[in-house]
Design a protein around this motif. Structure first.
Motif, PDB file in Angstrom:
ATOM      1  N   ARG A   1      -4.919  -1.427  12.288  1.00  0.00           N
ATOM      2  CA  ARG A   1      -3.587  -1.210  12.407  1.00  0.00           C
ATOM      3  C   ARG A   1      -2.875  -1.452  11.186  1.00  0.00           C
ATOM      4  NH1 ARG A   1      -4.781  -3.026  17.765  1.00  0.00           N
ATOM      5  NH2 ARG A   1      -4.156  -1.421  19.402  1.00  0.00           N
ATOM      6  N   LEU A   2      -3.382  -1.344   9.822  1.00  0.00           N
ATOM      7  CA  LEU A   2      -2.752  -1.609   8.744  1.00  0.00           C
ATOM      8  C   LEU A   2      -1.502  -0.929   8.408  1.00  0.00           C
ATOM      9  CD1 LEU A   2      -6.065  -2.149   6.457  1.00  0.00           C
ATOM     10  CD2 LEU A   2      -4.585  -3.835   7.742  1.00  0.00           C
ATOM     11  N   THR A   3      -0.534  -1.481   7.766  1.00  0.00           N
ATOM     12  CA  THR A   3       0.764  -0.885   7.323  1.00  0.00           C
ATOM     13  C   THR A   3       0.836  -0.474   5.980  1.00  0.00           C
ATOM     14  OG1 THR A   3       1.676  -3.055   6.956  1.00  0.00           O
ATOM     15  CG2 THR A   3       2.129  -2.057   9.165  1.00  0.00           C
ATOM     16  N   ARG A   4       1.614   0.546   5.658  1.00  0.00           N
ATOM     17  CA  ARG A   4       1.802   1.173   4.353  1.00  0.00           C
ATOM     18  C   ARG A   4       3.253   1.341   4.036  1.00  0.00           C
ATOM     19  NH1 ARG A   4      -1.713   6.203   3.679  1.00  0.00           N
ATOM     20  NH2 ARG A   4      -0.950   6.727   5.737  1.00  0.00           N
ATOM     21  N   ILE A   5       3.627   1.711   2.919  1.00  0.00           N
ATOM     22  CA  ILE A   5       5.038   1.924   2.296  1.00  0.00           C
ATOM     23  C   ILE A   5       5.190   3.571   2.223  1.00  0.00           C
ATOM     24  CG2 ILE A   5       6.728   1.488   0.826  1.00  0.00           C
ATOM     25  CD1 ILE A   5       5.464  -1.556   0.651  1.00  0.00           C
TER      26      ILE A   5
ATOM     27  N   VAL B   1       0.857  -1.069   0.033  1.00  0.00           N
ATOM     28  CA  VAL B   1       0.013   0.032   0.049  1.00  0.00           C
ATOM     29  C   VAL B   1       1.135   1.349  -0.081  1.00  0.00           C
ATOM     30  CG1 VAL B   1      -1.897   1.228   1.155  1.00  0.00           C
ATOM     31  CG2 VAL B   1      -1.797  -0.964   1.403  1.00  0.00           C
ATOM     32  N   LEU B   2       0.995   1.903  -1.243  1.00  0.00           N
ATOM     33  CA  LEU B   2       2.020   2.962  -1.262  1.00  0.00           C
ATOM     34  C   LEU B   2       1.317   4.316  -0.878  1.00  0.00           C
ATOM     35  CD1 LEU B   2       3.505   2.365  -4.796  1.00  0.00           C
ATOM     36  CD2 LEU B   2       4.135   1.512  -2.509  1.00  0.00           C
ATOM     37  N   ASN B   3       2.120   5.013  -0.084  1.00  0.00           N
ATOM     38  CA  ASN B   3       1.509   6.178   0.751  1.00  0.00           C
ATOM     39  C   ASN B   3       2.138   7.834   0.005  1.00  0.00           C
ATOM     40  OD1 ASN B   3       2.045   7.766   3.939  1.00  0.00           O
ATOM     41  ND2 ASN B   3       0.479   7.952   2.617  1.00  0.00           N
TER      42      ASN B   3
ATOM     43  N   TYR C   1     -11.696  -0.763   8.603  1.00  0.00           N
ATOM     44  CA  TYR C   1     -10.255  -0.805   8.370  1.00  0.00           C
ATOM     45  C   TYR C   1      -9.756   0.629   8.791  1.00  0.00           C
ATOM     46  CZ  TYR C   1     -10.860  -5.063   5.923  1.00  0.00           C
ATOM     47  OH  TYR C   1     -11.089  -6.427   5.506  1.00  0.00           O
ATOM     48  N   ALA C   2      -8.317   0.627   9.066  1.00  0.00           N
ATOM     49  CA  ALA C   2      -7.761   1.863   9.327  1.00  0.00           C
ATOM     50  C   ALA C   2      -6.214   1.613   8.997  1.00  0.00           C
ATOM     51  CB  ALA C   2      -7.908   2.485  10.772  1.00  0.00           C
ATOM     52  N   PHE C   3      -5.695   2.729   8.521  1.00  0.00           N
ATOM     53  CA  PHE C   3      -4.306   2.707   7.904  1.00  0.00           C
ATOM     54  C   PHE C   3      -3.311   3.662   8.804  1.00  0.00           C
ATOM     55  CE2 PHE C   3      -6.354   1.501   3.904  1.00  0.00           C
ATOM     56  CZ  PHE C   3      -5.533   0.545   3.511  1.00  0.00           C
ATOM     57  N   THR C   4      -2.349   3.228   9.320  1.00  0.00           N
ATOM     58  CA  THR C   4      -1.414   3.601   9.855  1.00  0.00           C
ATOM     59  C   THR C   4      -0.247   4.226   9.081  1.00  0.00           C
ATOM     60  OG1 THR C   4       0.180   1.721  10.306  1.00  0.00           O
ATOM     61  CG2 THR C   4      -1.599   2.202  11.786  1.00  0.00           C
ATOM     62  N   ILE C   5       0.752   4.942   9.660  1.00  0.00           N
ATOM     63  CA  ILE C   5       2.080   5.115   8.839  1.00  0.00           C
ATOM     64  C   ILE C   5       2.987   4.074   9.294  1.00  0.00           C
ATOM     65  CG2 ILE C   5       1.507   7.633   8.425  1.00  0.00           C
ATOM     66  CD1 ILE C   5       3.450   8.049  10.747  1.00  0.00           C
ATOM     67  N   LYS C   6       2.921   3.153   9.858  1.00  0.00           N
ATOM     68  CA  LYS C   6       3.718   2.057  10.116  1.00  0.00           C
ATOM     69  C   LYS C   6       4.256   1.429   8.887  1.00  0.00           C
ATOM     70  CE  LYS C   6       4.774  -2.012  12.790  1.00  0.00           C
ATOM     71  NZ  LYS C   6       4.097  -3.060  13.922  1.00  0.00           N
ATOM     72  N   GLN C   7       5.528   1.173   8.851  1.00  0.00           N
ATOM     73  CA  GLN C   7       5.937   0.744   7.550  1.00  0.00           C
ATOM     74  C   GLN C   7       5.813  -0.784   7.464  1.00  0.00           C
ATOM     75  OE1 GLN C   7       7.044   3.295   4.805  1.00  0.00           O
ATOM     76  NE2 GLN C   7       5.747   4.104   6.602  1.00  0.00           N
ATOM     77  N   GLY C   8       5.708  -1.212   6.101  1.00  0.00           N
ATOM     78  CA  GLY C   8       5.761  -2.522   5.938  1.00  0.00           C
ATOM     79  C   GLY C   8       4.332  -2.905   4.889  1.00  0.00           C
ATOM     80  N   VAL C   9       4.515  -4.297   4.499  1.00  0.00           N
ATOM     81  CA  VAL C   9       3.753  -4.818   3.496  1.00  0.00           C
ATOM     82  C   VAL C   9       2.393  -4.934   4.186  1.00  0.00           C
ATOM     83  CG1 VAL C   9       4.472  -7.043   3.306  1.00  0.00           C
ATOM     84  CG2 VAL C   9       3.019  -6.191   1.527  1.00  0.00           C
TER      85      VAL C   9
ATOM     86  N   GLU D   1      -1.412   8.674  14.314  1.00  0.00           N
ATOM     87  CA  GLU D   1      -1.557   8.761  15.652  1.00  0.00           C
ATOM     88  C   GLU D   1      -2.755   8.306  16.102  1.00  0.00           C
ATOM     89  OE1 GLU D   1       1.465  12.564  16.506  1.00  0.00           O
ATOM     90  OE2 GLU D   1      -0.716  12.570  16.693  1.00  0.00           O
ATOM     91  N   TYR D   2      -3.102   7.390  17.228  1.00  0.00           N
ATOM     92  CA  TYR D   2      -4.240   6.825  17.522  1.00  0.00           C
ATOM     93  C   TYR D   2      -3.830   6.307  19.124  1.00  0.00           C
ATOM     94  CZ  TYR D   2      -2.407   2.420  16.401  1.00  0.00           C
ATOM     95  OH  TYR D   2      -1.366   1.222  16.048  1.00  0.00           O
ATOM     96  N   ASN D   3      -4.755   6.092  19.760  1.00  0.00           N
ATOM     97  CA  ASN D   3      -4.846   5.489  21.181  1.00  0.00           C
ATOM     98  C   ASN D   3      -5.888   4.448  21.226  1.00  0.00           C
ATOM     99  OD1 ASN D   3      -7.092   7.196  21.648  1.00  0.00           O
ATOM    100  ND2 ASN D   3      -5.868   8.268  23.215  1.00  0.00           N
ATOM    101  N   ARG D   4      -6.124   3.889  22.253  1.00  0.00           N
ATOM    102  CA  ARG D   4      -7.325   2.839  22.465  1.00  0.00           C
ATOM    103  C   ARG D   4      -8.847   3.567  22.417  1.00  0.00           C
ATOM    104  NH1 ARG D   4      -5.549  -0.735  27.865  1.00  0.00           N
ATOM    105  NH2 ARG D   4      -4.213   1.148  28.228  1.00  0.00           N
TER     106      ARG D   4
END
Length: 254
Positions: free
Chosen positions: A229-233, A37-39, A212-220, A196-199
Protein backbone atom coordinates in the motif's frame (compact mmCIF):
# COMPACT_ATOMS: atom_id res chain seq x y z
CA UNK A 1 17.74 18.91 55.71
CA UNK A 2 15.54 16.06 56.85
CA UNK A 3 15.86 12.51 55.54
CA UNK A 4 12.58 12.88 53.66
CA UNK A 5 13.72 16.14 52.06
CA UNK A 6 17.03 14.61 51.00
CA UNK A 7 15.19 11.66 49.41
CA UNK A 8 12.87 14.02 47.55
CA UNK A 9 15.84 16.02 46.29
CA UNK A 10 17.61 12.90 45.06
CA UNK A 11 14.42 11.72 43.35
CA UNK A 12 14.01 15.12 41.69
CA UNK A 13 17.59 15.02 40.37
CA UNK A 14 17.09 11.48 39.08
CA UNK A 15 13.93 12.48 37.20
CA UNK A 16 15.73 15.50 35.69
CA UNK A 17 18.59 13.31 34.50
CA UNK A 18 16.19 10.84 32.91
CA UNK A 19 14.33 13.63 31.12
CA UNK A 20 17.57 15.10 29.80
CA UNK A 21 18.67 11.67 28.60
CA UNK A 22 15.40 11.11 26.75
CA UNK A 23 15.60 14.59 25.20
CA UNK A 24 19.17 14.01 24.04
CA UNK A 25 18.20 10.67 22.50
CA UNK A 26 15.31 12.27 20.66
CA UNK A 27 17.57 14.97 19.23
CA UNK A 28 20.26 12.54 18.11
CA UNK A 29 17.89 9.91 16.71
CA UNK A 30 18.06 9.77 12.91
CA UNK A 31 15.03 10.97 11.00
CA UNK A 32 13.15 8.24 9.09
CA UNK A 33 13.81 8.03 5.36
CA UNK A 34 11.28 9.92 3.25
CA UNK A 35 11.11 9.16 -0.48
CA UNK A 36 8.84 11.20 -2.75
CA UNK A 37 7.56 8.85 -5.45
CA UNK A 38 6.37 11.09 -8.28
CA UNK A 39 3.48 9.73 -10.34
CA UNK A 40 3.48 10.72 -14.03
CA UNK A 41 1.28 9.52 -16.86
CA UNK A 42 1.26 10.97 -20.37
CA UNK A 43 3.75 13.60 -21.60
CA UNK A 44 1.67 15.53 -24.11
CA UNK A 45 -0.39 18.68 -24.72
CA UNK A 46 -3.97 18.00 -23.58
CA UNK A 47 -5.54 21.10 -21.96
CA UNK A 48 -7.86 20.28 -19.08
CA UNK A 49 -6.39 16.86 -18.43
CA UNK A 50 -4.55 16.99 -15.10
CA UNK A 51 -3.00 13.56 -15.67
CA UNK A 52 -0.95 14.85 -18.61
CA UNK A 53 1.99 17.23 -18.54
CA UNK A 54 3.35 19.16 -21.50
CA UNK A 55 6.83 18.27 -22.77
CA UNK A 56 8.04 21.78 -21.87
CA UNK A 57 6.84 21.51 -18.25
CA UNK A 58 8.19 17.99 -17.95
CA UNK A 59 11.65 19.00 -19.13
CA UNK A 60 11.63 21.95 -16.72
CA UNK A 61 10.89 19.63 -13.81
CA UNK A 62 13.50 17.06 -14.82
CA UNK A 63 16.14 19.76 -15.30
CA UNK A 64 15.38 21.04 -11.80
CA UNK A 65 15.99 17.56 -10.37
CA UNK A 66 19.24 17.16 -12.29
CA UNK A 67 20.62 20.57 -11.31
CA UNK A 68 19.59 20.72 -7.65
CA UNK A 69 21.05 17.67 -5.95
CA UNK A 70 18.21 15.19 -6.33
CA UNK A 71 18.99 11.50 -6.84
CA UNK A 72 16.50 9.68 -9.06
CA UNK A 73 16.54 6.13 -7.78
CA UNK A 74 16.49 2.90 -9.69
CA UNK A 75 13.87 0.48 -8.42
CA UNK A 76 16.64 -1.66 -6.94
CA UNK A 77 18.00 1.32 -5.01
CA UNK A 78 14.50 2.17 -3.83
CA UNK A 79 13.82 -1.32 -2.47
CA UNK A 80 17.30 -1.55 -0.91
CA UNK A 81 16.69 1.73 0.94
CA UNK A 82 13.22 0.62 2.01
CA UNK A 83 14.66 -2.62 3.39
CA UNK A 84 17.64 -0.97 5.08
CA UNK A 85 20.35 -2.45 2.84
CA UNK A 86 21.37 0.92 1.41
CA UNK A 87 21.69 4.39 2.91
CA UNK A 88 19.46 6.96 1.26
CA UNK A 89 21.08 9.94 -0.48
CA UNK A 90 20.23 13.43 0.73
CA UNK A 91 17.32 14.02 -1.66
CA UNK A 92 16.08 10.70 -3.06
CA UNK A 93 13.17 10.61 -5.48
CA UNK A 94 11.57 7.81 -7.50
CA UNK A 95 10.07 8.71 -10.88
CA UNK A 96 7.15 6.47 -11.89
CA UNK A 97 5.16 6.48 -15.11
CA UNK A 98 1.80 4.70 -15.28
CA UNK A 99 0.04 3.01 -18.22
CA UNK A 100 2.79 2.86 -20.86
CA UNK A 101 1.90 5.71 -23.19
CA UNK A 102 3.92 5.96 -26.40
CA UNK A 103 4.92 9.52 -25.50
CA UNK A 104 6.90 8.14 -22.57
CA UNK A 105 9.24 6.84 -25.28
CA UNK A 106 9.15 9.85 -27.61
CA UNK A 107 9.16 12.61 -24.96
CA UNK A 108 10.32 11.34 -21.56
CA UNK A 109 13.05 8.90 -22.63
CA UNK A 110 15.22 11.47 -24.49
CA UNK A 111 15.02 13.99 -21.64
CA UNK A 112 15.89 11.49 -18.94
CA UNK A 113 18.69 9.97 -21.01
CA UNK A 114 20.24 13.38 -21.65
CA UNK A 115 20.06 14.34 -17.97
CA UNK A 116 21.14 10.94 -16.65
CA UNK A 117 17.96 10.32 -14.64
CA UNK A 118 16.39 6.97 -13.71
CA UNK A 119 12.72 6.01 -13.97
CA UNK A 120 10.25 3.17 -13.49
CA UNK A 121 7.50 2.35 -15.99
CA UNK A 122 4.34 0.45 -15.04
CA UNK A 123 2.88 -1.10 -18.15
CA UNK A 124 -0.16 -3.23 -19.06
CA UNK A 125 1.17 -5.61 -21.76
CA UNK A 126 -2.26 -6.51 -23.14
CA UNK A 127 -3.10 -2.85 -23.78
CA UNK A 128 0.29 -2.01 -25.23
CA UNK A 129 0.05 -4.80 -27.77
CA UNK A 130 -3.33 -3.71 -29.08
CA UNK A 131 -3.32 0.11 -29.22
CA UNK A 132 -0.86 2.34 -31.15
CA UNK A 133 -1.38 5.07 -28.54
CA UNK A 134 0.65 2.88 -26.19
CA UNK A 135 4.20 1.53 -26.24
CA UNK A 136 5.27 -1.38 -28.42
CA UNK A 137 7.49 -4.15 -27.11
CA UNK A 138 10.37 -2.82 -29.21
CA UNK A 139 10.01 0.58 -27.53
CA UNK A 140 9.70 -0.98 -24.08
CA UNK A 141 12.84 -3.04 -24.70
CA UNK A 142 14.74 0.07 -25.78
CA UNK A 143 13.62 1.90 -22.63
CA UNK A 144 14.70 -1.05 -20.51
CA UNK A 145 18.10 -1.09 -22.20
CA UNK A 146 18.39 2.64 -21.46
CA UNK A 147 18.01 1.90 -17.75
CA UNK A 148 14.27 2.16 -17.15
CA UNK A 149 12.75 -0.36 -14.75
CA UNK A 150 9.70 -2.02 -16.33
CA UNK A 151 7.04 -3.43 -14.00
CA UNK A 152 3.42 -4.70 -14.21
CA UNK A 153 0.27 -2.58 -14.17
CA UNK A 154 -2.10 -5.50 -14.75
CA UNK A 155 -2.48 -7.30 -18.04
CA UNK A 156 -5.37 -5.22 -19.44
CA UNK A 157 -5.51 -2.29 -16.96
CA UNK A 158 -8.74 -3.56 -15.34
CA UNK A 159 -10.75 -2.54 -12.29
CA UNK A 160 -9.34 -5.41 -10.25
CA UNK A 161 -11.96 -5.47 -7.43
CA UNK A 162 -14.68 -6.02 -10.03
CA UNK A 163 -13.06 -9.27 -11.19
CA UNK A 164 -13.33 -12.77 -9.79
CA UNK A 165 -10.34 -14.14 -7.92
CA UNK A 166 -9.40 -16.28 -10.92
CA UNK A 167 -9.46 -13.33 -13.30
CA UNK A 168 -7.53 -11.14 -10.89
CA UNK A 169 -4.88 -13.81 -10.59
CA UNK A 170 -4.61 -14.05 -14.39
CA UNK A 171 -4.16 -10.28 -14.63
CA UNK A 172 -1.35 -10.32 -12.06
CA UNK A 173 0.51 -13.42 -13.18
CA UNK A 174 0.27 -13.01 -16.96
CA UNK A 175 1.55 -9.41 -16.91
CA UNK A 176 4.43 -10.53 -14.69
CA UNK A 177 5.22 -13.50 -16.91
CA UNK A 178 5.22 -11.50 -20.15
CA UNK A 179 7.47 -8.74 -18.84
CA UNK A 180 9.96 -11.24 -17.43
CA UNK A 181 9.86 -13.26 -20.67
CA UNK A 182 10.29 -10.24 -22.95
CA UNK A 183 12.96 -8.44 -20.93
CA UNK A 184 14.74 -11.19 -19.02
CA UNK A 185 14.25 -9.34 -15.76
CA UNK A 186 12.35 -9.76 -12.50
CA UNK A 187 8.89 -8.17 -12.34
CA UNK A 188 7.92 -8.13 -8.66
CA UNK A 189 6.68 -4.57 -8.04
CA UNK A 190 3.06 -3.85 -8.95
CA UNK A 191 1.03 -0.70 -9.55
CA UNK A 192 -2.75 -0.93 -9.10
CA UNK A 193 -4.74 0.14 -12.18
CA UNK A 194 -6.95 3.07 -11.13
CA UNK A 195 -5.41 2.62 -7.67
CA UNK A 196 -8.02 -0.05 -6.92
CA UNK A 197 -7.57 -3.29 -4.99
CA UNK A 198 -9.26 -5.46 -2.39
CA UNK A 199 -8.25 -8.17 0.06
CA UNK A 200 -8.25 -10.74 -2.73
CA UNK A 201 -5.81 -8.59 -4.72
CA UNK A 202 -3.45 -8.35 -1.76
CA UNK A 203 -3.55 -12.10 -1.19
CA UNK A 204 -2.91 -12.87 -4.85
CA UNK A 205 -0.04 -10.38 -5.10
CA UNK A 206 1.79 -12.19 -2.32
CA UNK A 207 0.99 -15.57 -3.88
CA UNK A 208 2.37 -14.41 -7.24
CA UNK A 209 5.66 -13.29 -5.66
CA UNK A 210 5.23 -9.52 -5.74
CA UNK A 211 7.20 -7.69 -3.03
CA UNK A 212 5.73 -4.19 -3.32
CA UNK A 213 2.70 -2.45 -4.79
CA UNK A 214 2.00 1.24 -5.38
CA UNK A 215 -1.35 2.92 -4.85
CA UNK A 216 -2.56 6.36 -5.93
CA UNK A 217 -3.03 7.39 -2.30
CA UNK A 218 -1.24 10.70 -1.85
CA UNK A 219 1.78 11.09 0.37
CA UNK A 220 5.51 10.60 0.73
CA UNK A 221 6.71 6.98 0.86
CA UNK A 222 8.16 5.65 4.11
CA UNK A 223 9.85 2.32 4.95
CA UNK A 224 7.25 1.86 7.70
CA UNK A 225 4.37 1.67 5.20
CA UNK A 226 2.65 -1.56 4.24
CA UNK A 227 4.72 -2.73 1.21
CA UNK A 228 1.50 -3.43 -0.71
CA UNK A 229 0.00 0.00 0.00
CA UNK A 230 2.79 2.43 -0.88
CA UNK A 231 1.80 6.06 -1.40
CA UNK A 232 2.88 8.38 -4.20
CA UNK A 233 2.65 12.04 -5.19
CA UNK A 234 0.47 12.70 -8.23
CA UNK A 235 2.00 15.19 -10.67
CA UNK A 236 -0.78 17.55 -11.74
CA UNK A 237 0.16 18.76 -15.20
CA UNK A 238 -1.89 21.94 -14.77
CA UNK A 239 -0.10 23.20 -11.66
CA UNK A 240 2.72 25.72 -11.93
CA UNK A 241 6.38 24.82 -11.67
CA UNK A 242 6.60 26.69 -8.36
CA UNK A 243 3.72 24.66 -6.89
CA UNK A 244 5.32 21.40 -8.02
CA UNK A 245 8.71 22.43 -6.62
CA UNK A 246 7.23 23.47 -3.29
CA UNK A 247 5.28 20.21 -2.92
CA UNK A 248 8.45 18.25 -3.65
CA UNK A 249 10.51 20.18 -1.11
CA UNK A 250 7.85 19.78 1.59
CA UNK A 251 7.86 16.00 1.05
CA UNK A 252 11.23 15.78 2.82
CA UNK A 253 9.95 17.57 5.92
CA UNK A 254 8.68 15.38 8.82
Amino acid sequence: MSLTARRCARLFLLVCCLLLSVSASAVSAPQPVRIPVLNYHSITVDPGNRATITPVKFEEQMTHLAENGYTTLTLRQFTDIMEGRETAPEKPVLLTFDDGYADNYTEALPVLSRLGLNATLFVSPGVSAADPYFLTWDQIREMHEAGWDIQPHGMSHPHLPRLSAAKQEAELTEAKRLIEEQLGTTADVFCYPYGEYNRTTLRLLKKAGYRYAFTIKQGVTLPTQDPYRLTRIFVNGEESFETWRNRLEKAYQP
